[in-house]
Write a protein that holds these residues in place. Structure first.
Motif: not given
Length: 227
Positions: A213-222
């Motif tokens: 989930w953390r990784d997903l949100l990081g990718k979305m912000r990018a």
């Protein structure tokens, strides 16, 4: 879906000691901001990184969101569920991404035109946030799904119209949105959203425990989202 043995191993890894969840347990934990993004910038990002087909898919997604915005929540659920069930071809992460378990952003899923059960749910969840549906009403729910003679690891989106209400189930395996009691083929395991993980008897736990989930949100912000 993976075979039965792979599915069991996957659930064990994701649970990390969490106890079982029943459908009716949902708490109001306070609201969070809706998903925000600039549609033109997102379409441009899709074209630059994935090509014209991805750009058109993102534009189709935005067109659906625009149409759904004027409806009530039931209409929003209907349009979002139908869009994502039609936009993606179901597949395995190992085939789509070359990884055993990968959580794709909505943009990545649209670019591929394919996804596994989590990817459908992620797309629906963030679409409904974009449409102003409160995150208190939404849960990403891990379940055991009975498919033929197999019990497989699966994920669905639960919509709770009120705290502790019976949820409606948005599923990639069944197009029709149904209340949970009409889905005896699904056995809930645990649920979460951006606000946290619900653990019966132990209150809320931080969603940061779920690394994907953390990784997903990081990718979305990018990509230009503000989840």
């Amino acid at each position: 879906m993976r075979d039965r043995r792979q599915a069991s191993a996957r659930v064990r890894g994701l649970l990390q000691g969490l106890t079982a969840l029943v459908w009716g347990l949902a708490l109001a934990w306070g609201s969070a901001p809706a998903l925000t993004f600039d549609p033109m910038q997102l379409a441009a990002y899709a074209r630059q990184h994935y090509g014209a087909k991805a750009e058109r898919a993102v534009q189709a997604w935005q067109a659906m969101l625009d149409r759904a915005a004027g409806g009530d929540e039931q209409e929003k659920l209907r349009q979002v569920n139908a869009f994502w069930n039609q936009a993606l071809i179901g597949g395995e992460d190992i085939t789509i991404w070359g990884k055993t378990d990968y959580w794709a952003t909505p943009l990545e899923s649209l670019a591929k035109g394919a996804g596994d059960c989590e990817d459908y749910v992620i797309g629906k969840y963030f679409s409904l946030l974009r449409l102003g549906v409160s995150p208190d009403k939404l849960r990403l729910v891990y379940v055991r799904a009975q498919v033929g003679s197999q019990s497989i690891a699966h994920m669905v989106l639960g919509y709770y119209p009120a705290p502790q209400a019976e949820p409606l189930v948005l599923d990639s395996l069944v197009d029709r949105i149904q209340p949970a009691h009409l889905r005896p083929d699904l056995t809930p395991v645990f649920s979460f959203n951006a606000e946290g993980i619900y653990v019966p008897g132990g209150g809320r736990r931080s969603v940061d425990q779920i690394g994907r989930w953390r990784d997903l949100l990081g990718k979305m912000r990018a990509e230009g989202f503000q989840p």
